[in-house]
Design a protein around this motif. Structure first.
Motif, PDB file in Angstrom:
ATOM      1  N   LEU A 178      -0.883   0.866  12.034  1.00 26.81           N
ATOM      2  CA  LEU A 178      -0.223   0.519  13.302  1.00 26.81           C
ATOM      3  C   LEU A 178       1.285   0.360  13.119  1.00 26.81           C
ATOM      4  N   LEU A 179       1.693  -0.270  12.043  1.00 22.80           N
ATOM      5  CA  LEU A 179       3.128  -0.454  11.797  1.00 22.80           C
ATOM      6  C   LEU A 179       3.807   0.887  11.542  1.00 22.80           C
ATOM      7  N   GLU A 180       3.155   1.730  10.760  1.00 18.13           N
ATOM      8  CA  GLU A 180       3.750   3.042  10.456  1.00 18.13           C
ATOM      9  C   GLU A 180       3.893   3.879  11.727  1.00 18.13           C
ATOM     10  N   ALA A 181       2.949   3.703  12.656  1.00 12.50           N
ATOM     11  CA  ALA A 181       3.035   4.438  13.921  1.00 12.50           C
ATOM     12  C   ALA A 181       4.247   3.989  14.737  1.00 12.50           C
ATOM     13  N   GLN A 182       4.786   2.822  14.417  1.00 11.28           N
ATOM     14  CA  GLN A 182       5.983   2.320  15.100  1.00 11.28           C
ATOM     15  C   GLN A 182       7.246   2.546  14.268  1.00 11.28           C
ATOM     16  N   GLY A 183       7.131   3.340  13.224  1.00 13.95           N
ATOM     17  CA  GLY A 183       8.308   3.683  12.430  1.00 13.95           C
ATOM     18  C   GLY A 183       8.659   2.673  11.350  1.00 13.95           C
ATOM     19  N   VAL A 184       7.769   1.711  11.105  1.00 13.62           N
ATOM     20  CA  VAL A 184       8.028   0.712  10.068  1.00 13.62           C
ATOM     21  C   VAL A 184       7.529   1.248   8.721  1.00 13.62           C
ATOM     22  N   LYS A 185       8.327   1.054   7.676  1.00 16.31           N
ATOM     23  CA  LYS A 185       7.870   1.427   6.335  1.00 16.31           C
ATOM     24  C   LYS A 185       7.004   0.287   5.793  1.00 16.31           C
ATOM     25  N   VAL A 186       5.820   0.627   5.301  1.00 20.68           N
ATOM     26  CA  VAL A 186       4.888  -0.388   4.810  1.00 20.68           C
ATOM     27  C   VAL A 186       4.689  -0.226   3.299  1.00 20.68           C
ATOM     28  N   VAL A 187       4.841  -1.323   2.582  1.00 19.06           N
ATOM     29  CA  VAL A 187       4.561  -1.348   1.151  1.00 19.06           C
ATOM     30  C   VAL A 187       3.360  -2.265   0.950  1.00 19.06           C
ATOM     31  N   MET A 188       2.279  -1.736   0.370  1.00 17.62           N
ATOM     32  CA  MET A 188       1.068  -2.523   0.154  1.00 17.62           C
ATOM     33  C   MET A 188       1.070  -3.099  -1.269  1.00 17.62           C
ATOM     34  N   THR A 189       0.592  -4.333  -1.399  1.00 22.94           N
ATOM     35  CA  THR A 189       0.436  -4.874  -2.760  1.00 22.94           C
ATOM     36  C   THR A 189      -0.810  -4.301  -3.427  1.00 22.94           C
ATOM     37  N   VAL A 221      15.390   1.521   9.248  1.00 24.08           N
ATOM     38  CA  VAL A 221      13.955   1.515   8.990  1.00 24.08           C
ATOM     39  C   VAL A 221      13.587   0.148   8.406  1.00 24.08           C
ATOM     40  N   TYR A 222      12.775  -0.576   9.133  1.00 24.30           N
ATOM     41  CA  TYR A 222      12.327  -1.882   8.645  1.00 24.30           C
ATOM     42  C   TYR A 222      11.238  -1.699   7.595  1.00 24.30           C
ATOM     43  N   VAL A 223      11.186  -2.629   6.657  1.00 28.86           N
ATOM     44  CA  VAL A 223      10.187  -2.587   5.587  1.00 28.86           C
ATOM     45  C   VAL A 223       9.327  -3.845   5.680  1.00 28.86           C
ATOM     46  N   VAL A 224       8.027  -3.654   5.744  1.00 25.45           N
ATOM     47  CA  VAL A 224       7.096  -4.782   5.747  1.00 25.45           C
ATOM     48  C   VAL A 224       6.169  -4.635   4.548  1.00 25.45           C
ATOM     49  N   CYS A 225       6.068  -5.697   3.759  1.00 32.21           N
ATOM     50  CA  CYS A 225       5.128  -5.705   2.636  1.00 32.21           C
ATOM     51  C   CYS A 225       3.851  -6.396   3.109  1.00 32.21           C
ATOM     52  N   VAL A 226       2.736  -5.700   2.995  1.00 29.95           N
ATOM     53  CA  VAL A 226       1.444  -6.244   3.430  1.00 29.95           C
ATOM     54  C   VAL A 226       0.606  -6.561   2.188  1.00 29.95           C
ATOM     55  N   ASP A 227       0.185  -7.819   2.112  1.00 29.53           N
ATOM     56  CA  ASP A 227      -0.606  -8.259   0.950  1.00 29.53           C
ATOM     57  C   ASP A 227      -2.017  -8.649   1.390  1.00 29.53           C
ATOM     58  N   PRO A 228      -2.990  -7.775   1.146  1.00 28.17           N
ATOM     59  CA  PRO A 228      -4.380  -8.148   1.427  1.00 28.17           C
ATOM     60  C   PRO A 228      -4.816  -9.191   0.394  1.00 28.17           C
ATOM     61  N   GLY A 229      -5.157 -10.388   0.867  1.00 28.30           N
ATOM     62  CA  GLY A 229      -5.446 -11.501  -0.040  1.00 28.30           C
ATOM     63  C   GLY A 229      -6.602 -11.221  -0.989  1.00 28.30           C
ATOM     64  N   HIS A 230      -6.472 -11.756  -2.200  1.00 27.42           N
ATOM     65  CA  HIS A 230      -7.534 -11.712  -3.213  1.00 27.42           C
ATOM     66  C   HIS A 230      -7.767 -10.291  -3.749  1.00 27.42           C
ATOM     67  N   GLN A 231      -8.843 -10.142  -4.522  1.00 25.54           N
ATOM     68  CA  GLN A 231      -9.200  -8.860  -5.148  1.00 25.54           C
ATOM     69  C   GLN A 231     -10.662  -8.981  -5.572  1.00 25.54           C
ATOM     70  N   ASP A 232     -11.243  -7.874  -6.017  1.00 26.38           N
ATOM     71  CA  ASP A 232     -12.689  -7.887  -6.314  1.00 26.38           C
ATOM     72  C   ASP A 232     -13.070  -9.028  -7.253  1.00 26.38           C
ATOM     73  N   LYS A 233     -12.299  -9.148  -8.335  1.00 28.49           N
ATOM     74  CA  LYS A 233     -12.618 -10.187  -9.331  1.00 28.49           C
ATOM     75  C   LYS A 233     -11.486 -11.206  -9.407  1.00 28.49           C
ATOM     76  N   ALA A 234     -11.844 -12.489  -9.228  1.00 27.68           N
ATOM     77  CA  ALA A 234     -10.838 -13.548  -9.333  1.00 27.68           C
ATOM     78  C   ALA A 234     -10.266 -13.576 -10.747  1.00 27.68           C
ATOM     79  N   ASN A 235      -9.057 -14.084 -10.873  1.00 26.56           N
ATOM     80  CA  ASN A 235      -8.448 -14.277 -12.193  1.00 26.56           C
ATOM     81  C   ASN A 235      -8.046 -15.743 -12.292  1.00 26.56           C
ATOM     82  N   SER A 236      -8.827 -16.525 -13.051  1.00 26.49           N
ATOM     83  CA  SER A 236      -8.612 -17.973 -13.078  1.00 26.49           C
ATOM     84  C   SER A 236      -7.572 -18.402 -14.105  1.00 26.49           C
ATOM     85  N   SER A 237      -7.029 -17.448 -14.861  1.00 33.23           N
ATOM     86  CA  SER A 237      -5.904 -17.853 -15.709  1.00 33.23           C
ATOM     87  C   SER A 237      -4.756 -18.246 -14.784  1.00 33.23           C
TER      88      SER A 237
END
Ligand SMILES: [Zn+2]
Length: 375
Positions: free
Chosen positions: A226-237, A168-184
Motif C-alpha cells: 500500500l505504501l509503495e502504491a503511494q510512492g513511498v520507498k519501503v525498507v523491510m527488516t 521520496v519518503y522512506v518508511v522502515c517496516v519491522d514485522p515483530g518477532h521471527q520464527d525462533k525466539a533468541n533469548s540471548s
C-alpha cells in the motif's frame, strides 16, 4: 535515474496522491473529531497500572520514573484552555499545511490571493503567526496563492506538484518477532547495562493458534504494498520468518535507511482473555529517544486514530515507553502498533482474517501518509 523518468514518477505520484488526498483528509478530520471526543470523554488515558502491557516483559528497573505510561498533560489531557503553539506552515503547500494543522488540533480557514510569482497552492501567510501560543482548537487562517485560471473553491483540485517537492519518503517496516525466539540478551539502549532478550517469541492466538511472527509479517507485507502504491520507498527488516535479527539490529536497519519513520508491527497477549483492543506505543522518557519523541508522537497520533477508524477496534490509547530496545537504538522517529490481543478469542479470530489484516494495513497507511505529508 534519467530526469525524464523522475518527472514521470513525480507526475504519477501526484496523480496517486490526488486520489488519496480527499479520503485521507476525511480521515484526518474524523480523527480530530475522535480526538476531541476522546478528550471530552476522558478516554485518552494511561494504560492502567498493573495491567500487563502486552507480551513484552517490562523489568521495573528498566523504566525511568518518567516512563510511566502516560501522555504529557499538554498533549492529551482534557480541560478547556489547553494551550498549544502554532507551527510554521508558511511556504508549505496548502494541503500539507492543512494536514499538519489539522493533526495538531487546529481549525483551518483559507483565503485565496492571486498567485503572482508564487507557486500555485503555496501558503503565503498564516494568522496567528508561527510560535503564537493559542487555545487548542483555535482557527488558523491561511492565505494561499491561487491560480486564477483554475479556481477551486474546495482547494482540493489545486493540490500542487510541490506537495512533496519530488521527495521520496522512506518508511522502515519491522514485522515483530521471527520464527525462533533468541533469548540471548542485548543492552536496551546504547551504553546501557540493562539487558533484554534479543527477540522474544511473541503471542499465539487463543483459538486460531496463529503465531504473532506470522501475523506481523502478513500485515507488514500488505502495508509495504500500500505504501509503495503511494510512492513511498519501503525498507523491510525481514520478509521471511527464517531470520535472526535482534530488536537493536532492526532499529539499525531503519537508521541505515535514514527512514522518515520506523513502524514496528506487533500484537498483544494477556493472561486475561477478556482484554482486547489496539494501542500505539511511541518512544519517550529517556535521553536516547528525546530527539525523536516529538515526531514519533505526531506519527503515533496519526497512525493510531486512522487505525481506530478503519478497524473499529477498542481504543487502548497512545502509550509512551522508555524500555523498548527497538526504540532506544533508533535514530529516527518510531512507533509500535499493538494491533490487538491474540489472547482474546474474538479478537484472535479477527487478527487471523485477511479482511481485518487488510483494514489494519490500510489504517497504518493512511496514518503514515497523514504524518509524512503533514511533516
Ligand atoms: Zn510482539
Amino acid at each position: 535515474m534519467a530526469i525524464g523518468r523522475v518527472a514521470r514518477l513525480d507526475r504519477a505520484r501526484t496523480r496517486r496522491k490526488r486520489t488519496f488526498v480527499i479520503p485521507l483528509l476525511g480521515v484526518v478530520v474524523l480523527a480530530v473529531v475522535a480526538i476531541g471526543t476522546g478528550v471530552a470523554l476522558g478516554i485518552f488515558r494511561a494504560a492502567p497500572q498493573g495491567v500487563q502491557k502486552g507480551h513484552v516483559a517490562v523489568p521495573a528497573s528498566a523504566a525511568a520514573p518518567s516512563a510511566v505510561a502516560s501522555l504529557p498533560a499538554s498533549e492529551e489531557s482534557s480541560g478547556t484552555g489547553a494551550m498549544v503553539e502554532v507551527p510554521n506552515v508558511t511556504g508549505k503547500s496548502l494541503s500539507d499545511a492543512e494536514t499538519l494543522l489539522t493533526i495538531a488540533g487546529f481549525v483551518v480557514s483559507r483565503v485565496a490571493t492571486p498567485a503572482g510569482e508564487a507557486a500555485t497552492g503555496t501558503v503565503l501567510a498564516q494568522e496567528p503567526a508561527s510560535g503564537s501560543v493559542v487555545e487548542r482548537g483555535a482557527q488558523v487562517t491561511l492565505t494561499y496563492a491561487e491560480d486564477s485560471a483554475a479556481v477551486a473553491p474546495s482547494g482540493k483540485t489545486n493540490d500542487p506538484e510541490s506537495s512533496t517537492n519530488g521527495r521520496v519518503y522512506v518508511v522502515c517496516v519491522d514485522p515483530g518477532h521471527q520464527d525462533k525466539a533468541n533469548s540471548s540478551t542485548e543492552p536496551i539502549g546504547p551504553g546501557s547495562t540493562t539487558m533484554k532478550a534479543k527477540v522474544s517469541g511473541g503471542a499465539t492466538g487463543a483459538v486460531t493458534k496463529q503465531r504473532e511472527p506470522d501475523f506481523t509479517l502478513k500485515v507488514s507485507l500488505r502495508l509495504k504494498r500500500l505504501l509503495e502504491a503511494q510512492g513511498v520507498k519501503v525498507v523491510m527488516t525481514r520478509t521471511t520468518g527464517a531470520v535472526d535479527i535482534s530488536n537493536a539490529q532492526r532499529a539499525a536497519v531503519g537508521n541505515r535507511a535514514k527512514a522518515d519513520l520506523l513502524i514496528r508491527v506487533h500484537a498483544d497477549g494477556s493472561t486475561n482473555g477478556d482484554v482486547r483492543g489496539l494501542s500505539t506505543l511511541y518512544p519517550a522518557g529517556n535521553d536516547w529517544v528525546r530527539p525523536y519523541t516529538a515526531k514519533s508522537l505526531l506519527a503515533a497520533k496519526a497512525v493510531h486514530h486512522a487505525l481506530l477508524l478503519t478497524t473499529g477496534a477498542v481504543d487502548r490509547g497512545i502509550v509512551q515507553r522508555s524500555d523498548m530496545t527497538g526504540f532506544n537504538w533508533a535514530k529516527v522517529p518510531s512507533l509500535i502498533v499493538e494491533c490487538g490481543f491474540m489472547s482474546n478469542p474474538a479478537e484472535d479470530k479477527l487478527l487471523a482474517s485477511d479482511a481485518y489484516q487488510a483494514k489494519l494495513a490500510e489504517g497504518m497507511t493512511r496514518g503514515i501518509l497523514a504524518y509524512l505529508w503533514g511533516e
